[in-house]
Design a protein around this motif. Structure first.
Motif, PDB file in Angstrom:
ATOM      1  N   CYS A 140       0.817  -1.228   0.000  1.00  0.00           N
ATOM      2  CA  CYS A 140       0.000   0.000   0.000  1.00  0.00           C
ATOM      3  C   CYS A 140       0.847   1.272   0.000  1.00  0.00           C
ATOM      4  CB  CYS A 140      -0.921   0.025   1.221  1.00  0.00           C
ATOM      5  SG  CYS A 140      -2.074  -1.345   1.311  1.00  0.00           S
ATOM      6  N   ILE A 141       1.848   1.313   0.844  1.00  0.00           N
ATOM      7  CA  ILE A 141       2.663   2.522   0.964  1.00  0.00           C
ATOM      8  C   ILE A 141       3.409   2.811  -0.332  1.00  0.00           C
ATOM      9  CG2 ILE A 141       4.575   3.619   2.224  1.00  0.00           C
ATOM     10  CD1 ILE A 141       1.849   3.360   3.769  1.00  0.00           C
ATOM     11  N   ASP A 142       3.842   1.781  -1.019  1.00  0.00           N
ATOM     12  CA  ASP A 142       4.507   1.978  -2.311  1.00  0.00           C
ATOM     13  C   ASP A 142       3.548   2.585  -3.337  1.00  0.00           C
ATOM     14  OD1 ASP A 142       6.818   0.900  -1.236  1.00  0.00           O
ATOM     15  OD2 ASP A 142       6.492  -1.093  -2.094  1.00  0.00           O
ATOM     16  N   VAL A 143       2.305   2.116  -3.338  1.00  0.00           N
ATOM     17  CA  VAL A 143       1.292   2.664  -4.249  1.00  0.00           C
ATOM     18  C   VAL A 143       1.023   4.123  -3.887  1.00  0.00           C
ATOM     19  CG1 VAL A 143      -1.084   2.468  -5.082  1.00  0.00           C
ATOM     20  CG2 VAL A 143       0.250   0.393  -4.647  1.00  0.00           C
ATOM     21  N   LEU A 144       0.861   4.402  -2.591  1.00  0.00           N
ATOM     22  CA  LEU A 144       0.606   5.777  -2.147  1.00  0.00           C
ATOM     23  C   LEU A 144       1.776   6.707  -2.490  1.00  0.00           C
ATOM     24  CD1 LEU A 144      -1.046   5.016   1.288  1.00  0.00           C
ATOM     25  CD2 LEU A 144      -2.171   5.976  -0.734  1.00  0.00           C
ATOM     26  N   THR A 145       2.978   6.204  -2.396  1.00  0.00           N
ATOM     27  CA  THR A 145       4.160   7.004  -2.756  1.00  0.00           C
ATOM     28  C   THR A 145       4.104   7.396  -4.229  1.00  0.00           C
ATOM     29  OG1 THR A 145       5.485   5.948  -1.045  1.00  0.00           O
ATOM     30  CG2 THR A 145       6.687   6.987  -2.868  1.00  0.00           C
ATOM     31  N   GLN A 146       3.719   6.462  -5.082  1.00  0.00           N
ATOM     32  CA  GLN A 146       3.609   6.764  -6.513  1.00  0.00           C
ATOM     33  C   GLN A 146       2.473   7.744  -6.794  1.00  0.00           C
ATOM     34  OE1 GLN A 146       5.865   6.008  -8.864  1.00  0.00           O
ATOM     35  NE2 GLN A 146       6.964   5.305  -7.045  1.00  0.00           N
ATOM     36  N   ILE A 147       1.377   7.597  -6.075  1.00  0.00           N
ATOM     37  CA  ILE A 147       0.261   8.541  -6.231  1.00  0.00           C
ATOM     38  C   ILE A 147       0.702   9.944  -5.836  1.00  0.00           C
ATOM     39  CG2 ILE A 147      -2.006   9.196  -5.325  1.00  0.00           C
ATOM     40  CD1 ILE A 147      -2.649   6.153  -5.275  1.00  0.00           C
ATOM     41  N   SER A 148       1.473  10.047  -4.765  1.00  0.00           N
ATOM     42  CA  SER A 148       1.999  11.343  -4.332  1.00  0.00           C
ATOM     43  C   SER A 148       2.887  11.958  -5.410  1.00  0.00           C
ATOM     44  CB  SER A 148       2.777  11.169  -3.028  1.00  0.00           C
ATOM     45  OG  SER A 148       3.319  12.390  -2.604  1.00  0.00           O
ATOM     46  N   ALA A 149       3.704  11.139  -6.053  1.00  0.00           N
ATOM     47  CA  ALA A 149       4.567  11.628  -7.133  1.00  0.00           C
ATOM     48  C   ALA A 149       3.742  12.134  -8.312  1.00  0.00           C
ATOM     49  CB  ALA A 149       5.524  10.521  -7.577  1.00  0.00           C
ATOM     50  N   ILE A 150       2.658  11.430  -8.612  1.00  0.00           N
ATOM     51  CA  ILE A 150       1.771  11.851  -9.707  1.00  0.00           C
ATOM     52  C   ILE A 150       1.122  13.186  -9.371  1.00  0.00           C
ATOM     53  CG2 ILE A 150      -0.387  11.315 -10.927  1.00  0.00           C
ATOM     54  CD1 ILE A 150       0.438   8.297 -10.561  1.00  0.00           C
ATOM     55  N   GLN A 151       0.647  13.328  -8.131  1.00  0.00           N
ATOM     56  CA  GLN A 151       0.021  14.585  -7.725  1.00  0.00           C
ATOM     57  C   GLN A 151       1.020  15.740  -7.811  1.00  0.00           C
ATOM     58  OE1 GLN A 151      -1.486  13.293  -3.885  1.00  0.00           O
ATOM     59  NE2 GLN A 151      -3.566  13.226  -4.692  1.00  0.00           N
ATOM     60  N   ALA A 152       2.270  15.491  -7.391  1.00  0.00           N
ATOM     61  CA  ALA A 152       3.293  16.536  -7.471  1.00  0.00           C
ATOM     62  C   ALA A 152       3.561  16.918  -8.931  1.00  0.00           C
ATOM     63  CB  ALA A 152       4.579  16.064  -6.794  1.00  0.00           C
ATOM     64  N   ALA A 153       3.602  15.923  -9.808  1.00  0.00           N
ATOM     65  CA  ALA A 153       3.836  16.201 -11.226  1.00  0.00           C
ATOM     66  C   ALA A 153       2.683  17.000 -11.826  1.00  0.00           C
ATOM     67  CB  ALA A 153       4.039  14.897 -11.991  1.00  0.00           C
ATOM     68  N   LEU A 154       1.452  16.643 -11.460  1.00  0.00           N
ATOM     69  CA  LEU A 154       0.291  17.398 -11.953  1.00  0.00           C
ATOM     70  C   LEU A 154       0.285  18.817 -11.395  1.00  0.00           C
ATOM     71  CD1 LEU A 154      -2.529  14.705 -11.821  1.00  0.00           C
ATOM     72  CD2 LEU A 154      -1.662  15.877 -13.862  1.00  0.00           C
ATOM     73  N   ASP A 155       0.678  18.971 -10.134  1.00  0.00           N
ATOM     74  CA  ASP A 155       0.767  20.312  -9.552  1.00  0.00           C
ATOM     75  C   ASP A 155       1.766  21.169 -10.314  1.00  0.00           C
ATOM     76  OD1 ASP A 155      -1.127  19.739  -7.613  1.00  0.00           O
ATOM     77  OD2 ASP A 155       0.345  19.411  -6.013  1.00  0.00           O
ATOM     78  N   LYS A 156       2.887  20.567 -10.703  1.00  0.00           N
ATOM     79  CA  LYS A 156       3.894  21.308 -11.462  1.00  0.00           C
ATOM     80  C   LYS A 156       3.343  21.734 -12.816  1.00  0.00           C
ATOM     81  CE  LYS A 156       8.759  21.328 -12.542  1.00  0.00           C
ATOM     82  NZ  LYS A 156      10.046  20.681 -12.365  1.00  0.00           N
ATOM     83  N   VAL A 157       2.606  20.861 -13.465  1.00  0.00           N
ATOM     84  CA  VAL A 157       1.964  21.214 -14.739  1.00  0.00           C
ATOM     85  C   VAL A 157       0.978  22.361 -14.520  1.00  0.00           C
ATOM     86  CG1 VAL A 157       0.347  20.423 -16.518  1.00  0.00           C
ATOM     87  CG2 VAL A 157       2.255  18.975 -15.846  1.00  0.00           C
ATOM     88  N   ALA A 158       0.167  22.251 -13.480  1.00  0.00           N
ATOM     89  CA  ALA A 158      -0.836  23.283 -13.203  1.00  0.00           C
ATOM     90  C   ALA A 158      -0.178  24.633 -12.911  1.00  0.00           C
ATOM     91  CB  ALA A 158      -1.717  22.857 -12.023  1.00  0.00           C
ATOM     92  N   LEU A 159       0.892  24.634 -12.132  1.00  0.00           N
ATOM     93  CA  LEU A 159       1.579  25.898 -11.837  1.00  0.00           C
ATOM     94  C   LEU A 159       2.184  26.504 -13.092  1.00  0.00           C
ATOM     95  CD1 LEU A 159       3.301  25.100  -8.424  1.00  0.00           C
ATOM     96  CD2 LEU A 159       1.447  26.725  -8.851  1.00  0.00           C
ATOM     97  N   GLY A 160       2.711  25.670 -13.961  1.00  0.00           N
ATOM     98  CA  GLY A 160       3.235  26.179 -15.223  1.00  0.00           C
ATOM     99  C   GLY A 160       2.144  26.796 -16.081  1.00  0.00           C
TER     100      GLY A 160
END
Length: 97
Positions: free
Chosen positions: A40-60
């Motif tokens: 579970c924690i590995d999946v959640l870690t990847q989800i967190s990375a995806i959210q961070a990547a989407l946030d970076k796209v949104a800020l751009g």
């Protein structure tokens, strides 16, 4: 003949599309992790990375909007309307979960 409007992200559209494809791949990777019953924690870690990547796209995109679209909107007398629209978008981005 109609022309495609120039958007704030037009100059970096290829980079934006490439980043979104990488994010899409990350999402598929999470789907595979779930399919494989990964920890579970590995999946959640990847989800967190995806959210961070989407946030970076949104800020751009917000940066491009502020520097291009709002600049042109202000020149056309629509600055206040566009500022309200952008702040509503920021509010929606911040209301997650």
């Amino acid at each position: 003949m109609t022309t495609t409007p120039t958007r704030g992200y037009t100059a970096t559209k290829d980079q934006l599309q490439s980043r979104l494809r990488r994010i899409e791949g990350q999402v598929r990777g999470v789907e595979k992790m779930v399919d494989e019953d990964r920890y579970c924690i590995d999946v959640l870690t990847q989800i967190s990375a995806i959210q961070a990547a989407l946030d970076k796209v949104a800020l751009g995109l917000l940066d491009d909007h502020a520097r291009h679209c709002m600049h042109h909107g202000a020149a056309e007398g629509k600055g206040e309307e566009m500022a309200t629209e952008m702040m509503a978008a920021v509010g929606r981005l911040m209301r997650r979960g």
